[in-house]
Design an enzyme around this catalytic site. Structure first.
Site, PDB file in Angstrom:
ATOM      1  N   VAL A  12      74.418  -9.580   2.413  1.00  0.00           N
ATOM      2  CA  VAL A  12      74.831  -8.980   1.148  1.00  0.00           C
ATOM      3  C   VAL A  12      75.493  -7.620   1.394  1.00  0.00           C
ATOM      4  CG1 VAL A  12      74.010  -8.022  -1.053  1.00  0.00           C
ATOM      5  CG2 VAL A  12      73.100 -10.197  -0.226  1.00  0.00           C
ATOM      6  N   PRO A  89      61.409 -10.504   1.647  1.00  0.00           N
ATOM      7  CA  PRO A  89      60.865 -11.830   1.966  1.00  0.00           C
ATOM      8  C   PRO A  89      59.740 -12.232   1.015  1.00  0.00           C
ATOM      9  CG  PRO A  89      60.120 -10.189   3.557  1.00  0.00           C
ATOM     10  CD  PRO A  89      61.056  -9.487   2.642  1.00  0.00           C
ATOM     11  N   GLU A 157      73.655  -8.847  -6.772  1.00  0.00           N
ATOM     12  CA  GLU A 157      74.843  -9.457  -6.187  1.00  0.00           C
ATOM     13  C   GLU A 157      74.821 -10.961  -6.446  1.00  0.00           C
ATOM     14  OE1 GLU A 157      77.593  -7.933  -4.811  1.00  0.00           O
ATOM     15  OE2 GLU A 157      78.082  -9.997  -5.310  1.00  0.00           O
ATOM     16  N   LYS A 216      69.283 -11.870 -12.534  1.00  0.00           N
ATOM     17  CA  LYS A 216      69.548 -12.390 -11.188  1.00  0.00           C
ATOM     18  C   LYS A 216      68.583 -13.527 -10.852  1.00  0.00           C
ATOM     19  CE  LYS A 216      71.096 -13.103  -7.212  1.00  0.00           C
ATOM     20  NZ  LYS A 216      71.346 -12.427  -6.003  1.00  0.00           N
ATOM     21  N   CYS A 272      68.068 -17.475  -0.963  1.00  0.00           N
ATOM     22  CA  CYS A 272      67.757 -16.986  -2.318  1.00  0.00           C
ATOM     23  C   CYS A 272      66.979 -17.946  -3.200  1.00  0.00           C
ATOM     24  CB  CYS A 272      69.054 -16.634  -3.037  1.00  0.00           C
ATOM     25  SG  CYS A 272      69.834 -15.183  -2.364  1.00  0.00           S
ATOM     26  N   PHE A 273      67.433 -19.183  -3.299  1.00  0.00           N
ATOM     27  CA  PHE A 273      66.917 -20.051  -4.362  1.00  0.00           C
ATOM     28  C   PHE A 273      65.388 -20.179  -4.343  1.00  0.00           C
ATOM     29  CE2 PHE A 273      71.004 -22.704  -5.279  1.00  0.00           C
ATOM     30  CZ  PHE A 273      71.584 -21.559  -5.800  1.00  0.00           C
ATOM     31  N   ARG A 447      74.736 -35.509   2.589  1.00  0.00           N
ATOM     32  CA  ARG A 447      75.668 -34.649   1.839  1.00  0.00           C
ATOM     33  C   ARG A 447      76.815 -35.429   1.216  1.00  0.00           C
ATOM     34  NH1 ARG A 447      73.947 -29.335   0.991  1.00  0.00           N
ATOM     35  NH2 ARG A 447      72.718 -28.675   2.764  1.00  0.00           N
TER      36      ARG A 447
HETATM   37  C1  UDX Z   1      73.271 -18.546  -4.086  1.00  0.00           C
HETATM   38  C2  UDX Z   1      73.955 -18.281  -5.433  1.00  0.00           C
HETATM   39  O1  UDX Z   1      74.979 -19.258  -5.638  1.00  0.00           O
HETATM   40  C3  UDX Z   1      74.541 -16.870  -5.457  1.00  0.00           C
HETATM   41  O2  UDX Z   1      75.091 -16.589  -6.742  1.00  0.00           O
HETATM   42  C4  UDX Z   1      73.448 -15.864  -5.125  1.00  0.00           C
HETATM   43  O3  UDX Z   1      73.993 -14.563  -5.058  1.00  0.00           O
HETATM   44  C5  UDX Z   1      72.778 -16.204  -3.816  1.00  0.00           C
HETATM   45  O4  UDX Z   1      72.293 -17.558  -3.844  1.00  0.00           O
HETATM   46  P1  UDX Z   1      74.091 -19.223  -1.652  1.00  0.00           P
HETATM   47  O5  UDX Z   1      72.638 -19.391  -1.350  1.00  0.00           O
HETATM   48  O6  UDX Z   1      74.932 -18.453  -0.705  1.00  0.00           O
HETATM   49  O7  UDX Z   1      74.274 -18.537  -3.093  1.00  0.00           O
HETATM   50  O8  UDX Z   1      74.763 -20.678  -1.751  1.00  0.00           O
HETATM   51  P2  UDX Z   1      75.027 -21.770  -2.895  1.00  0.00           P
HETATM   52  O9  UDX Z   1      76.446 -22.128  -2.843  1.00  0.00           O
HETATM   53  O10 UDX Z   1      74.482 -21.362  -4.188  1.00  0.00           O
HETATM   54  O11 UDX Z   1      74.212 -23.026  -2.345  1.00  0.00           O
HETATM   55  C6  UDX Z   1      72.796 -23.032  -2.243  1.00  0.00           C
HETATM   56  C7  UDX Z   1      72.310 -24.375  -1.738  1.00  0.00           C
HETATM   57  O12 UDX Z   1      72.508 -25.384  -2.719  1.00  0.00           O
HETATM   58  C8  UDX Z   1      73.028 -24.876  -0.481  1.00  0.00           C
HETATM   59  O13 UDX Z   1      72.084 -25.449   0.404  1.00  0.00           O
HETATM   60  C9  UDX Z   1      73.984 -25.916  -1.006  1.00  0.00           C
HETATM   61  O14 UDX Z   1      74.318 -26.893  -0.050  1.00  0.00           O
HETATM   62  C10 UDX Z   1      73.166 -26.510  -2.137  1.00  0.00           C
HETATM   63  N1  UDX Z   1      73.989 -27.169  -3.173  1.00  0.00           N
HETATM   64  C11 UDX Z   1      74.903 -26.447  -3.886  1.00  0.00           C
HETATM   65  C12 UDX Z   1      73.794 -28.524  -3.450  1.00  0.00           C
HETATM   66  O15 UDX Z   1      72.952 -29.186  -2.827  1.00  0.00           O
HETATM   67  N2  UDX Z   1      74.551 -29.111  -4.446  1.00  0.00           N
HETATM   68  C13 UDX Z   1      75.468 -28.419  -5.172  1.00  0.00           C
HETATM   69  O16 UDX Z   1      76.097 -29.022  -6.057  1.00  0.00           O
HETATM   70  C14 UDX Z   1      75.652 -27.040  -4.885  1.00  0.00           C
HETATM   71  P1  ADP Z   2      70.512 -10.245   2.815  1.00  0.00           P
HETATM   72  O1  ADP Z   2      70.885 -11.695   2.904  1.00  0.00           O
HETATM   73  O2  ADP Z   2      69.742  -9.940   1.549  1.00  0.00           O
HETATM   74  O3  ADP Z   2      71.645  -9.311   3.024  1.00  0.00           O
HETATM   75  P2  ADP Z   2      69.601  -9.784   5.536  1.00  0.00           P
HETATM   76  O4  ADP Z   2      68.306 -10.185   6.163  1.00  0.00           O
HETATM   77  O5  ADP Z   2      70.848 -10.434   6.024  1.00  0.00           O
HETATM   78  O6  ADP Z   2      69.422  -9.990   3.960  1.00  0.00           O
HETATM   79  O7  ADP Z   2      69.800  -8.213   5.671  1.00  0.00           O
HETATM   80  C1  ADP Z   2      68.851  -7.251   5.408  1.00  0.00           C
HETATM   81  C2  ADP Z   2      69.040  -6.114   6.418  1.00  0.00           C
HETATM   82  O8  ADP Z   2      68.245  -4.995   6.015  1.00  0.00           O
HETATM   83  C3  ADP Z   2      68.604  -6.451   7.848  1.00  0.00           C
HETATM   84  O9  ADP Z   2      69.718  -6.275   8.720  1.00  0.00           O
HETATM   85  C4  ADP Z   2      67.489  -5.427   8.155  1.00  0.00           C
HETATM   86  O10 ADP Z   2      67.500  -4.987   9.500  1.00  0.00           O
HETATM   87  C5  ADP Z   2      67.827  -4.297   7.204  1.00  0.00           C
HETATM   88  N1  ADP Z   2      66.717  -3.384   6.855  1.00  0.00           N
HETATM   89  C6  ADP Z   2      65.439  -3.688   6.537  1.00  0.00           C
HETATM   90  N2  ADP Z   2      64.739  -2.560   6.239  1.00  0.00           N
HETATM   91  C7  ADP Z   2      65.613  -1.500   6.376  1.00  0.00           C
HETATM   92  C8  ADP Z   2      65.524  -0.076   6.200  1.00  0.00           C
HETATM   93  N3  ADP Z   2      64.388   0.504   5.802  1.00  0.00           N
HETATM   94  N4  ADP Z   2      66.629   0.677   6.441  1.00  0.00           N
HETATM   95  C9  ADP Z   2      67.789   0.088   6.829  1.00  0.00           C
HETATM   96  N5  ADP Z   2      67.952  -1.241   6.990  1.00  0.00           N
HETATM   97  C10 ADP Z   2      66.880  -2.035   6.780  1.00  0.00           C
END
Ligand code: UDX
Ligand code: ADP
Length: 480
Positions: A12, A89, A157, A216, A272-273, A447
């Protein structure tokens, strides 16, 4: 010049800040992280995440108004706006284990901000957090403020991996939640100004803090619910001879429902989900709403059912055993165009097949062997706890091989499972694959990327999610 510092250089923080830097040349953006390796990668030619279009954006701004650094305190100290996008987490132990969000990283980030700040700051929640986290963070900041004014905003986001850059360039909406005080409104306006550099005003929504936080969680829950709905229908399609693609197309033609996010699959994954729904469930339970909690919990239950149903289908089709049989797995990432494996359904499917003693050979164009072996050794929910990274298990390693070639992975295999919808899997030479496999040769498409009729003509026994069953499978009793 406005100075922005972002804590957390992950999926993100990295892309979002790169796009802000590109679109706002007069803003200085510094992304900081506790991981020295991650920052080094952001400063190299090999970025730590694979995201189409990201390289270009970073190349244009890095060293100009976009910087990656491990000097966290210094850059927080200098910033006007501090984004926080650290890990949130699911808790693995103690109160709320397996459900509640673990805010350890968030809390330590807030304490650090309070500690090093010497001037007023706007602190922006970017990582998805449970509703009312902002209030908790605000308390930490205010109680440690030494007279400094902190305004906390929630700016969740919505980017999806694989399309992150497009999503950031052209967002459906930007959501900014803030306090309804004069200072709160001023902070909301300041952040709005940043986005207004490229996002049309009518797409920038401002709400109160709690609405933004809940929006969100709700958006992710709604999206996941659509997938569980279509996946539930896919099971019924297989039982009745309907075709889930045809059903989804007809359903999606209703403009009230819409055509997107209706592809049946082996299950949803991603960071996320599941996490966000579990967090929503926990909040509902804490607020005395068990019926609401149970409603959302079922979205996850159906997702887990879909993954185990797939494994059962594989095993039961292959004479009820895959013991010592080679199963090729094509695709390990949770979706195409990303190397991300967090909560990928491939982990559960592989673990299920390993439980039945299969030998697995995996190919994914973007995921390394090290990552796959680590994923298969990790316990549920441990993936987002960077300090707890566990060593790979020697038994898993023996049963799993990883190759960089789909033909190598499928050579001599009894069955093939397609678990990610990579475009290249649509174009493979399936005649060649068939010729090099054991017979009967099975293909299980999680898929719906291949044409079952074409592959049946080659000689394969084909299972596709939610499609009329292969005559072979009809005769094989299955617990699905
Ligand atoms: C999701 C949300 O879309 C996004 O807005 C949020 O910020 C973060 O979480 P992301 O996890 O990156 O994004 O991917 P997304 O495209 O949403 O897919 C999530 C999962 O659903 C994937 O495993 C994808 O393969 C699955 N999926 C998606 C399906 O199985 N069927 C679909 O029709 C769409
Ligand atoms: P996301 O998908 O939400 O971006 P990530 O796991 O990819 O999550 O990224 C989270 C990042 O935050 C990791 O790179 C981790 O090292 C960092 N992080 C965790 N705690 C701190 C902190 N206190 N200061 C700076 N970075 C941090």
């Amino acid at each position: 010049m406005v100075k922005i510092c972002c804590l957390g250089a992950g999926y993100v923080g990295g892309p979002t800040m790169a796009v802000i830097a590109l679109k706002c040349p007069s803003v200085e953006v510094v992304v900081v992280d506790i991981s020295v390796a991650r920052i080094a990668a952001w400063n190299s030619d090999q970025l730590p995440i694979y995201e189409p279009g990201l390289d270009d954006v970073v190349k244009k701004c890095r060293g100009r108004n976009l910087f990656f650094s491990t000097e966290i305190e210094k850059h927080i100290g200098q910033a006007d706006i501090v984004f926080v996008s650290v890990n949130t987490p699911t808790k693995t132990r103690g109160l709320g284990a397996g459900m509640a969000a673990d805010l350890t990283y968030w809390e330590s980030a807030a304490r650090m901000i309070a500690d090093v700040a010497k001037s007023d700051k706007i602190v922006v929640e970017k990582s998805t957090v449970p509703v009312k986290t902002a209030e908790a963070i605000e308390k930490i900041l205010i109680h440690n403020s030494k007279g400094i004014n902190f305004q906390i905003l929630s700016n969740p986001e919505f980017l999806a991996e694989g399309t992150a850059i497009q999503d950031l360039f052209n967002p459906d909406r930007v959501l900014i939640g803030g306090r309804e005080t004069p200072e709160g409104k001023k902070a909301v306006q300041a952040l709005k100004q940043v986005y207004a550099n490229w996002v049309p005003e009518d797409r920038i929504i401002t709400t109160n803090l709690w609405s933004a936080e809940l929006s969100k969680l709700a958006a992710n829950a709604f999206l996941a619910q659509r997938i569980s709905s279509v996946n539930a229908i896919s099971a019924l399609c297989e039982a009745t001879g309907a075709d889930v693609a045809e059903v989804a197309y007809s359903v999606g033609k209703d403009t009230r429902i819409g055509p997107k996010f209706l592809s049946a699959s082996v299950g949803f994954g991603g960071s996320c989900f599941q996490k966000d729904i579990l967090s929503l469930v926990y909040i509902c339970e804490c607020n005395g709403l068990p019926e609401v909690a149970s409603y959302w919990k079922d979205v996850i239950k159906v997702n887990d059912y879909q993954k185990s149903r797939f494994v059962n289908r594989v095993v039961s089709s292959m004479f009820n055993t895959v013991s010592e049989k080679k199963i090729a797995v094509l695709g390990f990432a949770f979706k195409k165009d990303t190397g991300d494996t967090r909560e990928t359904p491939a982990i559960d499917v592989c673990k299920g097949l390993l439980g039945d003693k299969a030998k697995i050979s995996i190919y994914d164009p973007q995921v390394s062997e090290e990552q796959i072996q680590r994923d298969l050794a990790l316990k549920k929910f441990d993936w987002d706890h960077p300090v707890h990274l566990q060593p790979t298990s020697p038994t898993a390693v023996k049963q799993v091989t990883v190759t960089w070639d789909a033909y190598e992975a499928t050579k001599g295999a009894h069955g093939v499972c397609i678990l990610t919808e990579w475009d290249e899997f649509r174009k493979l030479d399936y005649v060649k694959i068939y010729e090099n496999m054991q017979k009967p040769a099975f293909i299980f498409d999680g898929r719906n990327v291949i044409d079952p009729q074409k592959l049946r003509k080659i000689g394969f026994i084909v299972f596709s999610i939610g499609k009329p069953l292969d005559p072979w499978l009809k005769d094989m009793p299955a617990v699905v």
